[in-house]
Write a protein that holds these residues in place. Structure first.
Motif, PDB file in Angstrom:
ATOM      1  N   THR A 188     -43.341  -0.774 -18.785  1.00  0.00           N
ATOM      2  CA  THR A 188     -44.101   0.448 -19.084  1.00  0.00           C
ATOM      3  C   THR A 188     -45.430   0.437 -18.330  1.00  0.00           C
ATOM      4  O   THR A 188     -45.843   1.446 -17.749  1.00  0.00           O
ATOM      5  CB  THR A 188     -44.340   0.588 -20.592  1.00  0.00           C
ATOM      6  OG1 THR A 188     -43.071   0.760 -21.220  1.00  0.00           O
ATOM      7  CG2 THR A 188     -45.224   1.775 -20.916  1.00  0.00           C
ATOM      8  N   THR A 228     -36.376   3.571 -14.519  1.00  0.00           N
ATOM      9  CA  THR A 228     -35.851   4.574 -15.437  1.00  0.00           C
ATOM     10  C   THR A 228     -34.559   4.084 -16.072  1.00  0.00           C
ATOM     11  O   THR A 228     -33.876   3.202 -15.545  1.00  0.00           O
ATOM     12  CB  THR A 228     -35.594   5.911 -14.712  1.00  0.00           C
ATOM     13  OG1 THR A 228     -34.653   5.699 -13.661  1.00  0.00           O
ATOM     14  CG2 THR A 228     -36.872   6.489 -14.144  1.00  0.00           C
ATOM     15  N   ASN A 268     -44.718   1.220 -14.761  1.00  0.00           N
ATOM     16  CA  ASN A 268     -44.438   2.650 -14.596  1.00  0.00           C
ATOM     17  C   ASN A 268     -45.707   3.489 -14.574  1.00  0.00           C
ATOM     18  O   ASN A 268     -45.811   4.454 -13.817  1.00  0.00           O
ATOM     19  CB  ASN A 268     -43.500   3.147 -15.699  1.00  0.00           C
ATOM     20  CG  ASN A 268     -42.069   2.721 -15.464  1.00  0.00           C
ATOM     21  OD1 ASN A 268     -41.697   2.259 -14.383  1.00  0.00           O
ATOM     22  ND2 ASN A 268     -41.244   2.864 -16.489  1.00  0.00           N
ATOM     23  N   PRO A 311     -46.151   5.309 -10.405  1.00  0.00           N
ATOM     24  CA  PRO A 311     -45.258   6.435 -10.723  1.00  0.00           C
ATOM     25  C   PRO A 311     -44.239   6.732  -9.620  1.00  0.00           C
ATOM     26  O   PRO A 311     -43.180   7.287  -9.898  1.00  0.00           O
ATOM     27  CB  PRO A 311     -46.215   7.611 -10.932  1.00  0.00           C
ATOM     28  CG  PRO A 311     -47.492   7.211 -10.287  1.00  0.00           C
ATOM     29  CD  PRO A 311     -47.556   5.716 -10.326  1.00  0.00           C
ATOM     30  N   ARG A 349     -41.047   4.250 -10.470  1.00  0.00           N
ATOM     31  CA  ARG A 349     -40.810   4.088 -11.908  1.00  0.00           C
ATOM     32  C   ARG A 349     -39.434   3.495 -12.180  1.00  0.00           C
ATOM     33  O   ARG A 349     -38.454   3.874 -11.557  1.00  0.00           O
ATOM     34  CB  ARG A 349     -40.876   5.435 -12.617  1.00  0.00           C
ATOM     35  CG  ARG A 349     -42.245   6.043 -12.674  1.00  0.00           C
ATOM     36  CD  ARG A 349     -42.227   7.390 -13.378  1.00  0.00           C
ATOM     37  NE  ARG A 349     -41.736   7.291 -14.736  1.00  0.00           N
ATOM     38  CZ  ARG A 349     -42.491   6.973 -15.794  1.00  0.00           C
ATOM     39  NH1 ARG A 349     -43.756   6.727 -15.624  1.00  0.00           N
ATOM     40  NH2 ARG A 349     -41.965   6.910 -16.991  1.00  0.00           N
TER      41      ARG A 349
END
Length: 128
Positions: free
Chosen positions: A41, A53, A44, A48, A51
């Motif tokens: 997290t 996912t 992330n 960005p 990231r």
């Protein structure tokens, strides 16, 4: 690094957690099932453009790949972790389908469900 892969580097100090739930089907690499609080997290938020996912696959951790148990063990080590991920492709639409028999008829055997059907890969109606 191929276009569908990306690298995540985190420093896992004592007590730190990656914060990922992983799953794997037979013959497949680990996939990210969920992301909670932890180093992923934090990554992330700071990156960005890269990231992690849900659905992405872990291809390698610190040079370890292939054997699921060894990859998982590599994730538990302290220090710098270099994780190579593969982006999840465009997901095929799929639906949970539930059905029953009407008219008050009780089936001889209980029906199993929900049924998972991938309509883009297999059409029951010969649709293109």
């Amino acid at each position: 690094v191929p276009d569908d892969t990306y690298v995540v580097v985190v420093d896992k100090v004592e007590g730190a957690r990656l914060g990922m739930d992983l799953e794997s089907r037979t013959g497949e690499s680990w996939r990210v099932k969920a992301i909670g609080s932890g180093l992923i997290t934090q990554w992330n938020q700071e990156h960005p453009e890269a990231r992690v996912t849900m659905g992405d696959s872990i291809l390698e951790v610190n040079g370890v790949s292939g054997d699921l148990a060894k990859v998982r063990e590599a994730c538990t080590q302290r220090g710098a972790l270099r994780l190579v991920f593969r982006r999840v492709g465009q997901a095929s639409p799929s639906f949970d389908v539930r059905f029953g028999i009407g008219g008050g008829t009780v089936p001889a055997q209980p029906m199993r469900g929900p049924v998972r059907h991938d309509f883009s890969a297999e059409s029951c109606c010969d649709l293109p």
